[in-house]
Design an enzyme around this catalytic site. Structure first.
Site, PDB file in Angstrom:
ATOM      1  N   ARG A 105      -9.616 -47.004   3.442  1.00  0.00           N
ATOM      2  CA  ARG A 105     -10.622 -45.934   3.514  1.00  0.00           C
ATOM      3  C   ARG A 105     -11.564 -46.199   4.669  1.00  0.00           C
ATOM      4  NH1 ARG A 105     -13.652 -44.503  -1.946  1.00  0.00           N
ATOM      5  NH2 ARG A 105     -14.724 -46.418  -1.392  1.00  0.00           N
ATOM      6  N   THR A 109     -16.437 -42.150   6.532  1.00  0.00           N
ATOM      7  CA  THR A 109     -16.015 -40.837   6.014  1.00  0.00           C
ATOM      8  C   THR A 109     -15.378 -40.940   4.623  1.00  0.00           C
ATOM      9  OG1 THR A 109     -13.786 -41.045   6.911  1.00  0.00           O
ATOM     10  CG2 THR A 109     -15.466 -40.106   8.376  1.00  0.00           C
ATOM     11  N   ASP A 201     -14.892 -54.046  -5.033  1.00  0.00           N
ATOM     12  CA  ASP A 201     -13.796 -53.761  -4.096  1.00  0.00           C
ATOM     13  C   ASP A 201     -12.557 -54.537  -4.529  1.00  0.00           C
ATOM     14  OD1 ASP A 201     -12.004 -54.077  -1.779  1.00  0.00           O
ATOM     15  OD2 ASP A 201     -13.553 -52.936  -0.737  1.00  0.00           O
ATOM     16  N   ASP A 204     -10.752 -56.799  -1.820  1.00  0.00           N
ATOM     17  CA  ASP A 204     -11.529 -58.001  -1.494  1.00  0.00           C
ATOM     18  C   ASP A 204     -11.486 -59.015  -2.632  1.00  0.00           C
ATOM     19  OD1 ASP A 204     -12.236 -57.209   1.025  1.00  0.00           O
ATOM     20  OD2 ASP A 204     -14.172 -56.376   0.442  1.00  0.00           O
TER      21      ASP A 204
HETATM   22  C1  PRP Z   1      -9.153 -48.988  -2.100  1.00  0.00           C
HETATM   23  C2  PRP Z   1      -8.205 -48.835  -3.255  1.00  0.00           C
HETATM   24  C3  PRP Z   1      -7.572 -47.504  -3.000  1.00  0.00           C
HETATM   25  C4  PRP Z   1      -8.695 -46.713  -2.376  1.00  0.00           C
HETATM   26  C5  PRP Z   1      -9.270 -45.802  -3.420  1.00  0.00           C
HETATM   27  O1  PRP Z   1      -8.482 -49.405  -0.987  1.00  0.00           O
HETATM   28  O2  PRP Z   1      -7.296 -49.882  -3.375  1.00  0.00           O
HETATM   29  O3  PRP Z   1      -6.455 -47.560  -2.123  1.00  0.00           O
HETATM   30  O4  PRP Z   1      -9.689 -47.671  -1.950  1.00  0.00           O
HETATM   31  O5  PRP Z   1     -10.227 -44.970  -2.877  1.00  0.00           O
HETATM   32  P1  PRP Z   1     -10.040 -43.399  -2.761  1.00  0.00           P
HETATM   33  O6  PRP Z   1      -9.515 -42.939  -4.068  1.00  0.00           O
HETATM   34  O7  PRP Z   1     -11.438 -42.909  -2.490  1.00  0.00           O
HETATM   35  O8  PRP Z   1      -9.120 -43.120  -1.620  1.00  0.00           O
HETATM   36  P2  PRP Z   1      -9.263 -49.777   0.375  1.00  0.00           P
HETATM   37  O9  PRP Z   1      -9.413 -48.567   1.223  1.00  0.00           O
HETATM   38  O10 PRP Z   1     -10.526 -50.501   0.029  1.00  0.00           O
HETATM   39  O11 PRP Z   1      -8.241 -50.719   1.120  1.00  0.00           O
HETATM   40  P3  PRP Z   1      -7.730 -52.184   0.707  1.00  0.00           P
HETATM   41  O12 PRP Z   1      -6.860 -52.028  -0.496  1.00  0.00           O
HETATM   42  O13 PRP Z   1      -6.977 -52.607   1.920  1.00  0.00           O
HETATM   43  O14 PRP Z   1      -8.915 -53.057   0.436  1.00  0.00           O
HETATM   44  N1  URA Z   2     -11.971 -48.944  -3.738  1.00  0.00           N
HETATM   45  C1  URA Z   2     -12.291 -50.045  -4.451  1.00  0.00           C
HETATM   46  O1  URA Z   2     -11.709 -51.114  -4.260  1.00  0.00           O
HETATM   47  N2  URA Z   2     -13.259 -49.938  -5.374  1.00  0.00           N
HETATM   48  C2  URA Z   2     -13.919 -48.786  -5.624  1.00  0.00           C
HETATM   49  O2  URA Z   2     -14.800 -48.763  -6.500  1.00  0.00           O
HETATM   50  C3  URA Z   2     -13.569 -47.665  -4.862  1.00  0.00           C
HETATM   51  C4  URA Z   2     -12.580 -47.761  -3.932  1.00  0.00           C
END
Ligand code: PRP
Ligand code: URA
Length: 210
Positions: A105, A109, A201, A204
């Site tokens: 994400r 945005t 997160d 993370d």
């Molecule tokens: C997180 C999560 C989803 C997304 C959800 O990933 O694992 O893929 O956010 O958010 P949304 O429903 O608003 O799209 P992130 O973008 O943090 O990437 P990562 O898994 O690489 O940490």
């Molecule tokens: N992605 C995450 O990992 N946690 C949240 O709460 C939202 C998006």
């Protein structure tokens, strides 16, 4: 809430979810819990797999018994955090194929940014279960399923651990044919589109990158 949403309220899942949410849970235990919850959810999400009858010879006699009717599955984790769910589901269904969709994400945005897509070549013969621990705005899941649908799989389910109502609404509006399974349906998103109460997160916490 939407008919296409299944909240898995099994006590074992709810118990493990509490420890997953706890801010004092470290990466090692967090990873183990994500994997265990994914395995338990997969058990429920595959409840409708068709069976066929076979004849089995027990030490006592021949018997009519049941096996899964050759249904082919593919798991598709959304990178990174979805990777944490793969071991758990493969421990139940080791013959499944695994595709990968990479997206993150944008921090400003909150829109998903794609960076990778590799799916099994025979997806049109498979039932797909998409894996991502978090359904927040729904943007990542909607995009991932858009991509998967281009390959015409037999069916698609989406399995997350925590869902926000906003994400469920957006996802089931965009993909009304895709059932959503979650372990917890939370209250809402905050101003940064993080789920409340959520677990922070997920990527993370799985990979220890904060
Ligand atoms: C997180 C999560 C989803 C997304 C959800 O990933 O694992 O893929 O956010 O958010 P949304 O429903 O608003 O799209 P992130 O973008 O943090 O990437 P990562 O898994 O690489 O940490
Ligand atoms: N992605 C995450 O990992 N946690 C949240 O709460 C939202 C998006």
């Amino acid at each position: 809430m939407n008919k296409k949403l299944v909240v898995m309220d099994h006590p074992l899942i709810q118990h493990k979810l509490t420890f997953l949410r706890d801010k004092n849970t470290g990466s090692k235990q967090f990873r183990e819990l994500v994997s265990e919850i994914a395995m338990l959810m997969c058990y429920e999400a595959t409840r409708d797999l068709p069976l066929k009858e076979v004849i089995t010879e027990t030490p006592m006699m021949k018997a009519t018994t049941k096996v899964i009717a050759g249904r082919k599955l593919a798991f598709v984790p959304i990178l990174r955090a979805g990777l944490g769910m793969v071991d758990g589901v493969l421990s139940l269904i080791p013959a499944a194929k695994v595709g990968h969709i990479g997206m993150y994400r944008d921090p400003e945005t909150h829109q998903p940014v794609d960076y990778y897509c590799k799916l099994p070549s025979d997806l049109e013969q498979r039932d797909v279960i998409v894996l991502d621990p978090m359904l927040a705005t729904g943007g990542s899941a909607i995009d991932a399923v858009d991509k998967i649908k281009k390959f015409n799989p037999r069916s698609i389910k989406f399995m997350c651990i925590i869902a926000a109502p906003e994400g469920v609404e957006a996802f089931t509006t965009a993909h009304p044919d895709v059932e959503v399974y979650c372990a917890g349906l939370d209250d809402k998103l905050n101003d940064h589109c993080y789920i409340l109460p959520g677990l922070g997160d997920a990527g993370d916490r799985i990979f220890g990158t904060k």
